[in-house]
Design an enzyme around this catalytic site. Structure first.
Site, PDB file in Angstrom:
ATOM      1  N   GLU A 142     -28.017   3.783  85.009  1.00  0.00           N
ATOM      2  CA  GLU A 142     -27.637   4.838  85.942  1.00  0.00           C
ATOM      3  C   GLU A 142     -28.914   5.427  86.553  1.00  0.00           C
ATOM      4  OE1 GLU A 142     -25.282   8.065  84.364  1.00  0.00           O
ATOM      5  OE2 GLU A 142     -25.007   8.906  86.351  1.00  0.00           O
ATOM      6  N   GLU A 168     -24.412   7.415  78.681  1.00  0.00           N
ATOM      7  CA  GLU A 168     -23.091   7.184  78.103  1.00  0.00           C
ATOM      8  C   GLU A 168     -22.585   5.749  78.233  1.00  0.00           C
ATOM      9  OE1 GLU A 168     -23.691   9.095  80.909  1.00  0.00           O
ATOM     10  OE2 GLU A 168     -22.149   8.751  82.413  1.00  0.00           O
ATOM     11  N   ASN A 169     -23.450   4.736  78.306  1.00  0.00           N
ATOM     12  CA  ASN A 169     -22.998   3.344  78.437  1.00  0.00           C
ATOM     13  C   ASN A 169     -21.804   3.075  77.517  1.00  0.00           C
ATOM     14  OD1 ASN A 169     -25.622   2.880  79.767  1.00  0.00           O
ATOM     15  ND2 ASN A 169     -26.378   3.120  77.691  1.00  0.00           N
ATOM     16  N   HIS A 182     -21.427  15.468  74.558  1.00  0.00           N
ATOM     17  CA  HIS A 182     -21.376  15.218  76.001  1.00  0.00           C
ATOM     18  C   HIS A 182     -21.240  13.719  76.290  1.00  0.00           C
ATOM     19  CE1 HIS A 182     -22.584  15.975  80.262  1.00  0.00           C
ATOM     20  NE2 HIS A 182     -23.068  14.750  80.147  1.00  0.00           N
ATOM     21  N   GLU A 183     -22.119  12.932  75.695  1.00  0.00           N
ATOM     22  CA  GLU A 183     -22.083  11.493  75.992  1.00  0.00           C
ATOM     23  C   GLU A 183     -20.794  10.869  75.464  1.00  0.00           C
ATOM     24  OE1 GLU A 183     -24.231  10.737  78.081  1.00  0.00           O
ATOM     25  OE2 GLU A 183     -25.623  12.400  77.733  1.00  0.00           O
ATOM     26  N   GLU A 229     -20.057  14.615  85.798  1.00  0.00           N
ATOM     27  CA  GLU A 229     -21.029  15.459  85.100  1.00  0.00           C
ATOM     28  C   GLU A 229     -20.570  16.911  84.955  1.00  0.00           C
ATOM     29  OE1 GLU A 229     -23.085  14.281  83.290  1.00  0.00           O
ATOM     30  OE2 GLU A 229     -23.368  12.263  84.081  1.00  0.00           O
TER      31      GLU A 229
HETATM   32 ZN   LIG Z   1     -23.471  13.310  81.570  1.00  0.00          ZN
END
Ligand SMILES: [Zn+2]
Length: 834
Positions: free
Chosen positions: A73, A217-218, A250-251, A273
């Site tokens: 990303e 976050e893959n 979060h991830e 996000e």
């Molecule tokens: Zn994020």
């Protein structure tokens, strides 16, 4: 058919097994075009060579501390191979990773493990991973290296067993316990609060030491900056533990908000996000303290986003155009984006919000969606008209609300006159009125809320008025006594509010408001008023701070309050907060002097109470990272800081003793931070001692770098220069850069903004030296110039000259050129590429 690709060598390309020649495709800067692709389905095979060791941009496939890893990303996948690199091109990936067994015993990729084994006749082995969920290539990941592993399992709500693994540098496995615990709590929370279950057989996290962002976050294979995985009592502070918990959550939450439903294009970045930040904030609020989390989040929002929104880098939550997407991973897209989602939850209510989210997951699972798609789910699920609300995504700038309250004793009414404006921002001179949920209370003399009944007899639902016009009035009836207005409770809207209330009203709210956020806010407002007056009335008589000290004394005496909240109340607005509220012609030295003087007076006036509380909050129990224990430490250390505010022997001795005797990093670091503010022999001794204790532990030495970079005195710049040559420092490592250079530019208001401009020059020369290797981090360092226009004329001129010099430098990266030109006002966020 055009494919994106850059920074690698093309070895071969074949279409349906037939090698293509030069006449079949065209290579151009940044891509490859197949000149005559077949009309029907076909198989394209592309072989490329990449050099991970030479990849210092840390984007694409690179090598860090002997581990091969990826960061795709936003546009890193195109640095691995040719591919349509845009988030709405979603594909099922099967990845075969092959490597030397000694060099990379661990081979990982997205999805579920399929098979692996030795490659006959070689010292190599391979692993095949398959991810059944279609995803854009920015979520692709692979890892190979020597890694230690900590494993566990999680049983999902439908009874499936998921394997959990955290991979770290061998020898650091004992620092993963908290991250693993946070992961399991996050997985459970997402099931309970949003009905979201994990979907693969395995969930993996890999911690690496060179990483541009916090984490990524893959799908099924999160890759983390090790700062957000590793934690132990001796090496991590309570804030570090909280950071690990929040980033892990979060991830993980991205698995649904970001991965299963992704963004149609990068303009929609806040769709994943902003929403996911909102979700991780809610998780922390549930796991810890809602009031304290809200205060901490709003402090961060104001310190970063409000400043961005008021300066040359201002842009909407959804930018209309951009030059370089890497520069839009900003506080506006993340934090303001989260505030917009929070307002939505206030407008439609808790149940209505869940209905909207459920519909979003049902309607868009497996798709690349837009902000409009998201908002439509809340409108449809609740029969609400949210068309005006969409302006929050389109208009930059922090809305300002002016509220006048008028009490009519005879008619027993209270009238609110509300006017809203949105300031002009680069590229957006004229603004339309916004939809703003205004959460409020009328507090009676006994401290209790009066009922909010409108003139037509209707009660105000949930205490929230919806503001939508440039000016409007609301009348409440049955009000027998003059109430005190408590506005924007819980900071339900990310706005600035000014109201016709005095210091006595603030003092009253600080003691009585049932909304804890506004109790804290009342103390902040009292302090801000005093500080601004001290800064702007140069040489004038400082206003009496009795009101503020009384308010603080009342909070210190209130045993019903949680210690973490009291600690927040004792923390004065930061120098950057004060500068932001002053807004123009800012002299950072004057701000620093005013703040230091006020701290000293508070410490003196409340000395006995602070000492007693410091003792009461100290215990000899072994360190535990839970929120209640952390809150006690936070309060203890807030007391220590004020007790030492006069730089006198008593406070410094107390801090030095705490530093030497601490059995955990929180207390040790807090004592060191306090000591660092005063040029006394205890400081030098503690700084040296800290290094000796933790030499060889890079994450801890980052604290040592940052602490020294933040010392507010003229010798700091030279010290920072010298530290860049320290053996523990490395220009190639983003954490080191952020710790030393980032802390200097972002946290040290007086020394970065030195009147002679040497701080600006230092940052510029550092960023230029870095730009050719890691443009993302170089550009981010330069965003420290985001509020240069608010400075007094001397500093403003020097900052501008420095920015112009950077802008004129040869072969600037796109990242850095974009930030510098926008900072100079030569382009806006809205005249880039579409
Ligand atoms: Zn994020």
């Amino acid at each position: 058919m055009r494919l994106d690709g850059e920074n690698f060598e093309l070895a071969s390309i074949a279409l349906d097994r037939t090698p293509l020649g030069k006449k079949d495709y065209k290579l151009s800067d940044g891509g490859l075009t197949l000149l005559k692709p077949p009309a029907g389905p076909f198989t394209l095979e592309i072989v490329t060579f990449v050099d991970p060791e030479a990849n210092k941009a840390l984007s694409g496939l690179y090598r860090t501390n002997n581990v091969y890893c990826t960061q795709c990303e936003a546009e890193g996948f195109r640095r691995i191979t040719y591919f349509p690199d845009r988030p709405d091109v979603m594909a099922v990936f099967t990845t075969r990773v092959e490597a030397d067994k000694d060099e990379a015993p661990v081979l990982l990729a997205n999805g579920n493990f399929v098979r692996g084994g030795d490659v006959a006749g070689t010292n190599r082995h391979f692993a095949v991973w398959h991810d059944p969920f279609p995803k854009p290539c920015y979520l692709f990941a692979l890892v190979g290296g020597k890694l230690g592993c900590v494993a566990d399992t999680f049983t999902t709500m439908s009874g499936r067993t998921v394997e959990l693994r955290i991979y770290v540098e061998p020898g650091k496995e004992d620092r993963c316990g908290y991250a693993l615990d946070a992961l399991k709590r996050a997985m459970r929370w997402d099931e309970e609060k949003f009905g979201r279950e994990y979907d693969l057989d395995i969930f993996m996290i890999v911690a690496v030491s060179d990483f541009n962002m916090g984490a990524m976050e893959n799908k099924g294979l999160n890759i983390f900056n090790d700062k957000y995985v590793l934690a132990s009592p001796a090496t991590a502070t309570d804030n570090d533990y909280a950071g690990v918990e929040a980033v892990i959550a979060h991830e993980y939450f991205h698995n649904w908000t970001g991965n299963r439903i992704t963004c149609r294009d990068w303009f929609q970045l806040s769709l994943k996000e902003g929403l996911t930040v909102f979700r991780d904030q809610e998780f922390t609020a549930d796991e810890r303290s809602r009031a304290v989390e809200r205060i901490a989040d709003v402090r961060t929002l104001r310190a970063n986003q409000f400043v961005e929104d008021a300066g040359p880098l201002a842009h909407p939550v959804r930018p209309a155009l951009y030059h370089e997407i890497n520069n839009f991973y900003t506080p506006t897209v993340y934090e303001k984006g989260a505030e917009v989602v929070r307002m939505l939850s206030v407008l439609v209510g808790r149940d209505g919000f869940r209905r909207g989210m459920d519909l979003y997951f049902t309607r868009h699972d497996g798709h690349a969606a837009t902000v409009e798609d998201f908002i439509a789910c809340f409108a449809d699920a609740n029969g609400a008209d949210l068309s005006q609300f969409m302006r929050w995504y389109a208009q930059a700038g922090t809305p300002e609300l002016t509220v006048t309250g008028t009490f009519d004793r005879k008619a027993k009414t209270f009238r609110l006159d509300v006017a809203q404006t949105v300031p002009a921002t680069p590229g957006q001179p004229v603004k339309e009125p916004m939809t703003i949920p205004l959460a409020l209370g009328l507090v009676g003399a006994d401290g209790r809320d009066l009922p909010l009944v409108r003139a037509n007899g209707a009660r105000v639902a949930r205490g929230v008025l919806t503001i939508s016009k440039p000016a409007e009035s609301f009348t409440f009836t049955g009000i027998a006594e003059r109430p005190t207005l408590s506005l924007n409770r819980g900071f339900a809207a990310p706005i600035k509010v000014s109201v016709n209330a005095g210091a006595d009203d603030l003092k009253f709210l600080a003691a009585h408001d049932c909304d804890p956020f506004n109790r804290w806010q009342a103390v902040q407002s009292l302090a801000t008023g005093l500080l601004i007056e001290a800064v702007t009335a140069r040489g004038g008589k400082p206003q009496a701070e009795a009101g503020l000290i009384d308010a603080l004394a009342a909070i210190l005496a209130d045993d019903a309050l949680e210690p973490a909240f009291v600690a927040q109340a004792l923390g004065l607005p930061s120098e950057a907060d004060i500068a932001r509220d002053i807004g123009r012609e800012v002299d950072p030295d004057a701000v620093f002097r005013a703040r230091r003087a006020l701290r000293e007076r508070i410490g003196g006036a409340l000395n006995d109470r602070l000492s007693a509380l410091h003792r009461r909050m100290s215990d000899n129990a072994p360190y535990r990272p839970d929120a209640a224990s952390a809150g006690r430490r936070a309060l203890k250390n807030a007391c220590l800081d004020l007790l030492a505010a006069d730089g006198g022997d008593a406070g410094i001795t107390l801090a030095a003793r705490q530093f030497a005797g601490a059995d955990n990093m929180t207390d040790r670091m807090a004592a060191l931070t306090t000591l660092s503010l005063y040029d006394r022999p205890e400081r030098a001794a503690a700084i040296d001692d800290f290094y000796r204790r933790f030499a060889g532990d890079p994450l801890v030495i980052d604290k040592w770098f940052a602490l020294q970079a933040a010392i507010p005195e003229p010798a700091t710049l030279e010290r920072v220069r010298q530290l860049t040559a320290h053996p523990a420092f490395s220009f190639a490592n983003p954490n080191r850069l952020r710790a030393l250079i980032g802390a200097f530019a972002q946290l040290n208001q007086t020394q970065f903004n030195r009147p002679d401009g040497a701080g600006y020059d230092f940052l510029a020369e550092t960023a230029l030296a870095l730009d050719g290797k890691n443009p993302q981090v170089a550009a981010r360092l330069l965003s420290a110039f985001k509020s240069w226009r608010a400075l007094e004329p001397g500093r403003r001129a020097r900052a501008e000259a420095t920015l112009r010099r950077v802008a004129a430098a040869q072969s600037l990266s796109r990242d850095t050129a974009d930030i510098v030109r926008r900072a100079l006002g030569e382009q806006t966020a809205d005249d880039g590429r579409s």
